[in-house]
Design an enzyme around this catalytic site. Sequence first.
Site, PDB file in Angstrom:
ATOM      1  N   ALA A  11       0.819  -1.225   0.000  1.00  0.00           N
ATOM      2  CA  ALA A  11       0.000   0.000   0.000  1.00  0.00           C
ATOM      3  C   ALA A  11       0.846   1.264   0.000  1.00  0.00           C
ATOM      4  CB  ALA A  11      -0.933  -0.013   1.208  1.00  0.00           C
ATOM      5  N   LEU A  15       2.920   1.470  -7.463  1.00  0.00           N
ATOM      6  CA  LEU A  15       1.738   1.061  -8.232  1.00  0.00           C
ATOM      7  C   LEU A  15       0.453   1.491  -7.519  1.00  0.00           C
ATOM      8  CD1 LEU A  15       0.680  -0.554 -10.718  1.00  0.00           C
ATOM      9  CD2 LEU A  15       0.480  -2.501  -9.187  1.00  0.00           C
ATOM     10  N   LYS A  17       0.067   3.944  -5.493  1.00  0.00           N
ATOM     11  CA  LYS A  17      -0.063   5.410  -5.570  1.00  0.00           C
ATOM     12  C   LYS A  17      -0.497   5.867  -6.964  1.00  0.00           C
ATOM     13  CE  LYS A  17       3.950   7.578  -6.038  1.00  0.00           C
ATOM     14  NZ  LYS A  17       5.293   8.013  -5.657  1.00  0.00           N
ATOM     15  N   ILE A  88       6.039  -8.988   5.421  1.00  0.00           N
ATOM     16  CA  ILE A  88       5.486 -10.162   4.736  1.00  0.00           C
ATOM     17  C   ILE A  88       5.937 -11.480   5.367  1.00  0.00           C
ATOM     18  CG2 ILE A  88       5.628 -11.450   2.531  1.00  0.00           C
ATOM     19  CD1 ILE A  88       5.521  -8.549   1.221  1.00  0.00           C
ATOM     20  N   LYS A 150       1.559  -8.866 -12.847  1.00  0.00           N
ATOM     21  CA  LYS A 150       2.652  -9.545 -13.519  1.00  0.00           C
ATOM     22  C   LYS A 150       3.974  -9.094 -12.897  1.00  0.00           C
ATOM     23  CE  LYS A 150       4.726  -6.991 -16.751  1.00  0.00           C
ATOM     24  NZ  LYS A 150       4.885  -5.839 -17.533  1.00  0.00           N
ATOM     25  N   ASP A 179      -3.468  -8.300 -16.264  1.00  0.00           N
ATOM     26  CA  ASP A 179      -2.657  -7.886 -17.408  1.00  0.00           C
ATOM     27  C   ASP A 179      -3.312  -6.580 -17.827  1.00  0.00           C
ATOM     28  OD1 ASP A 179      -1.990  -7.404 -20.200  1.00  0.00           O
ATOM     29  OD2 ASP A 179      -0.979  -9.332 -20.087  1.00  0.00           O
ATOM     30  N   HIS A 180      -2.652  -5.455 -17.549  1.00  0.00           N
ATOM     31  CA  HIS A 180      -3.406  -4.200 -17.669  1.00  0.00           C
ATOM     32  C   HIS A 180      -3.814  -3.896 -19.110  1.00  0.00           C
ATOM     33  CE1 HIS A 180       0.450  -2.156 -18.617  1.00  0.00           C
ATOM     34  NE2 HIS A 180      -0.286  -1.204 -19.124  1.00  0.00           N
ATOM     35  N   ASP A 237       8.931  -8.642 -20.498  1.00  0.00           N
ATOM     36  CA  ASP A 237       8.220  -7.480 -19.956  1.00  0.00           C
ATOM     37  C   ASP A 237       6.924  -7.209 -20.724  1.00  0.00           C
ATOM     38  OD1 ASP A 237       8.034  -5.146 -18.263  1.00  0.00           O
ATOM     39  OD2 ASP A 237       8.571  -3.934 -20.004  1.00  0.00           O
ATOM     40  N   HIS A 242       1.457  -8.939 -22.452  1.00  0.00           N
ATOM     41  CA  HIS A 242       0.554  -8.000 -23.135  1.00  0.00           C
ATOM     42  C   HIS A 242       0.372  -8.321 -24.627  1.00  0.00           C
ATOM     43  CE1 HIS A 242       1.022  -5.915 -19.466  1.00  0.00           C
ATOM     44  NE2 HIS A 242       2.115  -5.245 -19.756  1.00  0.00           N
ATOM     45  N   LYS A 342      11.206  -0.247 -26.766  1.00  0.00           N
ATOM     46  CA  LYS A 342      11.395   1.013 -26.035  1.00  0.00           C
ATOM     47  C   LYS A 342      12.223   1.957 -26.907  1.00  0.00           C
ATOM     48  CE  LYS A 342      10.636  -0.522 -21.361  1.00  0.00           C
ATOM     49  NZ  LYS A 342       9.302   0.029 -21.099  1.00  0.00           N
ATOM     50  N   LYS A 347       4.935   6.941 -29.165  1.00  0.00           N
ATOM     51  CA  LYS A 347       4.193   5.987 -28.331  1.00  0.00           C
ATOM     52  C   LYS A 347       2.908   5.619 -29.055  1.00  0.00           C
ATOM     53  CE  LYS A 347       2.348   4.343 -24.323  1.00  0.00           C
ATOM     54  NZ  LYS A 347       2.740   3.045 -23.816  1.00  0.00           N
TER      55      LYS A 347
HETATM   56  N1  LIG Z   1       4.778   0.453 -10.622  1.00  0.00           N
HETATM   57  C1  LIG Z   1       4.158   0.085 -11.731  1.00  0.00           C
HETATM   58  O1  LIG Z   1       3.760   0.882 -12.582  1.00  0.00           O
HETATM   59  C2  LIG Z   1       3.902  -1.350 -12.015  1.00  0.00           C
HETATM   60  C3  LIG Z   1       4.190  -2.325 -11.082  1.00  0.00           C
HETATM   61  N2  LIG Z   1       3.877  -3.627 -11.350  1.00  0.00           N
HETATM   62  C4  LIG Z   1       4.125  -4.667 -10.350  1.00  0.00           C
HETATM   63  O2  LIG Z   1       3.472  -4.316  -9.139  1.00  0.00           O
HETATM   64  C5  LIG Z   1       4.226  -4.760  -8.032  1.00  0.00           C
HETATM   65  C6  LIG Z   1       4.542  -3.588  -7.111  1.00  0.00           C
HETATM   66  O3  LIG Z   1       5.328  -2.663  -7.808  1.00  0.00           O
HETATM   67  P1  LIG Z   1       5.671  -1.208  -7.235  1.00  0.00           P
HETATM   68  O4  LIG Z   1       4.542  -0.643  -6.490  1.00  0.00           O
HETATM   69  O5  LIG Z   1       6.190  -0.477  -8.397  1.00  0.00           O
HETATM   70  O6  LIG Z   1       6.875  -1.516  -6.221  1.00  0.00           O
HETATM   71  P2  LIG Z   1       7.442  -0.569  -5.066  1.00  0.00           P
HETATM   72  O7  LIG Z   1       8.839  -1.012  -4.869  1.00  0.00           O
HETATM   73  O8  LIG Z   1       7.163   0.853  -5.314  1.00  0.00           O
HETATM   74  O9  LIG Z   1       6.584  -0.998  -3.795  1.00  0.00           O
HETATM   75  C7  LIG Z   1       6.765  -2.234  -3.169  1.00  0.00           C
HETATM   76  C8  LIG Z   1       5.783  -2.353  -2.038  1.00  0.00           C
HETATM   77  O10 LIG Z   1       6.035  -3.591  -1.407  1.00  0.00           O
HETATM   78  C9  LIG Z   1       6.139  -3.376  -0.007  1.00  0.00           C
HETATM   79  N3  LIG Z   1       7.077  -4.339   0.552  1.00  0.00           N
HETATM   80  C10 LIG Z   1       8.287  -4.685   0.062  1.00  0.00           C
HETATM   81  N4  LIG Z   1       8.868  -5.593   0.863  1.00  0.00           N
HETATM   82  C11 LIG Z   1       7.993  -5.828   1.879  1.00  0.00           C
HETATM   83  C12 LIG Z   1       8.013  -6.672   3.021  1.00  0.00           C
HETATM   84  N5  LIG Z   1       9.042  -7.480   3.293  1.00  0.00           N
HETATM   85  N6  LIG Z   1       6.952  -6.643   3.840  1.00  0.00           N
HETATM   86  C13 LIG Z   1       5.899  -5.860   3.576  1.00  0.00           C
HETATM   87  N7  LIG Z   1       5.806  -5.043   2.507  1.00  0.00           N
HETATM   88  C14 LIG Z   1       6.859  -5.030   1.673  1.00  0.00           C
HETATM   89  C15 LIG Z   1       6.658  -1.972   0.120  1.00  0.00           C
HETATM   90  O11 LIG Z   1       6.263  -1.458   1.376  1.00  0.00           O
HETATM   91  P3  LIG Z   1       7.306  -0.877   2.457  1.00  0.00           P
HETATM   92  O12 LIG Z   1       8.406  -0.250   1.694  1.00  0.00           O
HETATM   93  O13 LIG Z   1       6.485   0.061   3.259  1.00  0.00           O
HETATM   94  O14 LIG Z   1       7.698  -2.083   3.210  1.00  0.00           O
HETATM   95  C16 LIG Z   1       5.916  -1.266  -0.991  1.00  0.00           C
HETATM   96  O15 LIG Z   1       4.643  -0.888  -0.563  1.00  0.00           O
HETATM   97  C17 LIG Z   1       5.447  -5.444  -8.625  1.00  0.00           C
HETATM   98  O16 LIG Z   1       5.154  -6.814  -8.769  1.00  0.00           O
HETATM   99  C18 LIG Z   1       5.592  -4.819  -9.990  1.00  0.00           C
HETATM  100  O17 LIG Z   1       6.237  -5.690 -10.875  1.00  0.00           O
HETATM  101  C19 LIG Z   1       3.249  -4.011 -12.505  1.00  0.00           C
HETATM  102  C20 LIG Z   1       2.950  -3.090 -13.465  1.00  0.00           C
HETATM  103  C21 LIG Z   1       3.271  -1.699 -13.330  1.00  0.00           C
HETATM  104  O1  LIG Z   2       3.674  -3.609 -18.197  1.00  0.00           O
HETATM  105  C1  LIG Z   2       4.324  -2.732 -18.712  1.00  0.00           C
HETATM  106  O2  LIG Z   2       3.700  -1.849 -19.506  1.00  0.00           O
HETATM  107  C2  LIG Z   2       4.270  -0.573 -19.768  1.00  0.00           C
HETATM  108  C3  LIG Z   2       3.542  -0.024 -20.993  1.00  0.00           C
HETATM  109  O3  LIG Z   2       2.189   0.132 -20.673  1.00  0.00           O
HETATM  110  P1  LIG Z   2       1.299   1.199 -21.438  1.00  0.00           P
HETATM  111  O4  LIG Z   2      -0.045   1.037 -20.833  1.00  0.00           O
HETATM  112  O5  LIG Z   2       1.923   2.536 -21.187  1.00  0.00           O
HETATM  113  O6  LIG Z   2       1.344   0.851 -22.886  1.00  0.00           O
HETATM  114  C4  LIG Z   2       5.755  -0.669 -20.032  1.00  0.00           C
HETATM  115  O7  LIG Z   2       6.305   0.639 -20.084  1.00  0.00           O
HETATM  116  C5  LIG Z   2       6.419  -1.422 -18.909  1.00  0.00           C
HETATM  117  O8  LIG Z   2       7.799  -1.592 -19.221  1.00  0.00           O
HETATM  118  C6  LIG Z   2       5.778  -2.761 -18.706  1.00  0.00           C
HETATM  119  O9  LIG Z   2       6.281  -3.347 -17.507  1.00  0.00           O
END
Ligand SMILES: NC(=O)C1=CN([C@@H]2O[C@H](COP(=O)(O)OP(=O)(O)OC[C@H]3O[C@@H](n4cnc5c(N)ncnc54)[C@H](OP(=O)(O)O)[C@@H]3O)[C@@H](O)[C@H]2O)C=CC1
Ligand SMILES: O=C1O[C@H](COP(=O)(O)O)[C@@H](O)[C@H](O)[C@H]1O
Length: 508
Positions: A11, A15, A17, A88, A150, A179-180, A237, A242, A342, A347
């Site tokens: 949280a 992602l 946020k 976790i 994913k 899968d977004h 990726d 996708h 990329k 785009k």
């Molecule tokens: N960001 C994106 O746009 C995208 C992300 N994803 C996937 O979504 C997932 C999350 O990505 P993202 O939000 O970017 O990652 P972040 O690194 O920004 O966030 C990770 C989150 O995991 C929590 N976390 C990590 N380790 C622990 C632990 N040991 N115990 C409890 N909480 C933990 C962190 O909380 P804290 O630090 O407070 O412990 C934080 O909230 C990944 O699988 C990523 O591949 C997929 C598509 C797009």
């Molecule tokens: O899952 C992913 O998608 C984005 C591209 O998504 P889009 O909705 O902007 O087309 C990509 O940039 C990223 O590398 C990949 O992990």
Amino acid sequence: MEPTTIVLFGATGDLAKRKIYPALYNLFIDGKLPKEFSLVGLGRREWTDESFQANVEKSLHQFSRREANDAGLVKEFLRAFRYSVLDIGRQEDYLKLLQLVESRENELQMQPNRLFYLSVGPEYFEPIAANIKESGLGSANGWKRLVIEKPFGHDLSSARDLNRNLSKSFEEHEVFRIDHYLGKPMVQRMESLQQANPVIQALWTNRYIANVQITANESVGVEERAGYYDHVGAIRDMFQNHMLQLLMMAAIHLPNDSTSEEVRFKKKKVMEALELVQKEDVIANVIRGQYAEGSMQGNPVVGYKSEPGIAPDSMNDTFIAAKLQIDNNNWRGVPFYIRTGKRMKDKSTRIVVEFKEPLKQASTKSEDGTEPNLLVIEIGPNEGITLQLNAKDPEHKGSFKPVHIDLQASPQNSPEAYENLIGDALNGDPTFFAHWDEVELSWQWVQPILDAFEENLVPLYPYAAGTYGPVESDALLAKDGYHWWFDAKPDPNNAIKEGDQYAYNSNY
Ligand SMILES: NC(=O)C1=CN([C@@H]2O[C@H](COP(=O)(O)OP(=O)(O)OC[C@H]3O[C@@H](n4cnc5c(N)ncnc54)[C@H](OP(=O)(O)O)[C@@H]3O)[C@@H](O)[C@H]2O)C=CC1
Ligand SMILES: O=C1O[C@H](COP(=O)(O)O)[C@@H](O)[C@H](O)[C@H]1O
């Protein structure tokens, strides 16, 4: 909609946020959240309910497609949000979580329906699922669902391991794999495009279609994701998930009122009919590339190997193009060309269906000015569906010019993919989530390519940033008499500057 508690792991992360809170807020504004709704956010950070709510509110101001300027509404939305510190790996934290979830359910007099959303790295999926089971969080007298992001595995065998372990705690019908791309409004509308238009449905076969081109070009480079991206590349990726999902969506035939089971069954059938490429044939069907220095909209940008965090000798792919063939009665003989990369010129994600020209040999522009009929589905960032036909050009006697008919104008401010998908997960509708069968078949198709890359059996072609990938990707289509549609003319000043192609094992 049934009362629901969302238990959100990750949280405090990016992602949540950027995507999850804005999506929930927009669902709330549209009246698409359950009336009885509770969300418990989790992370290691020592946040309180108040600081959590303040962070969520900040994310709405930054990322929501709708302005969050009605303080009363925002307050009402945030009332559902609570936070609990959880590591976790610590089992006692799950017991504390269980108490909080139950006390909120009692307070709000809600049925214990729980949606566990894992917005955390994939290495945490298995321990979280096991702890949900162990702690009793998953055994209340309501439904439970698991939403995961994913990547689902790193290759075929790790994906199978992951699935086997998750299935100890959740049944397949309880797992919602996001899968977004399946949440993108235009991808979801492809279903109704066929259903509402018998003409298009009738044309959707190898009798009339010459080839299908699926493109997901990105202008961004690796950004700050070197640690992740340098181990996965474009093939894992984007392509395995996708791009193959777009292929499935383009290739299925959907009669009216298809159920989610039918949609997923048909997608599986498409994947089963996809001709497997043997490792030694990858070179003839797959082009891999890596961006070199170049320019994006007139500004110089560095090559992939000079990006922060990337090994200077990295052989990672940032571009993939492939020719795929579906061996069934509908699609036999119709090549599907897929590419994603990329640092491409612009785009754009789109599907182009090129129709046959029965009286011509090749699909190049001819003397009379006619071009093949095309159906173009623009998925993002612009959305729309256009049909390209030929009409007599009144200014040039005897010749034709292409005209474009908008079948679906670009909708204004349409919902984000995550809104659609989270809404569907709350409703228990799995249609636009990846079923395990599809995921496994996708990895199965991709595995020989991963092996060929690993053994360096395929050249890694450099391409200048700001182009449409290596010229070899054009040659892939040219061999069959086709070309990629809608690529702008190349800029001669933006060409490869740093040497020839990388060495590869051509003696295989
Ligand atoms: N960001 C994106 O746009 C995208 C992300 N994803 C996937 O979504 C997932 C999350 O990505 P993202 O939000 O970017 O990652 P972040 O690194 O920004 O966030 C990770 C989150 O995991 C929590 N976390 C990590 N380790 C622990 C632990 N040991 N115990 C409890 N909480 C933990 C962190 O909380 P804290 O630090 O407070 O412990 C934080 O909230 C990944 O699988 C990523 O591949 C997929 C598509 C797009
Ligand atoms: O899952 C992913 O998608 C984005 C591209 O998504 P889009 O909705 O902007 O087309 C990509 O940039 C990223 O590398 C990949 O992990």
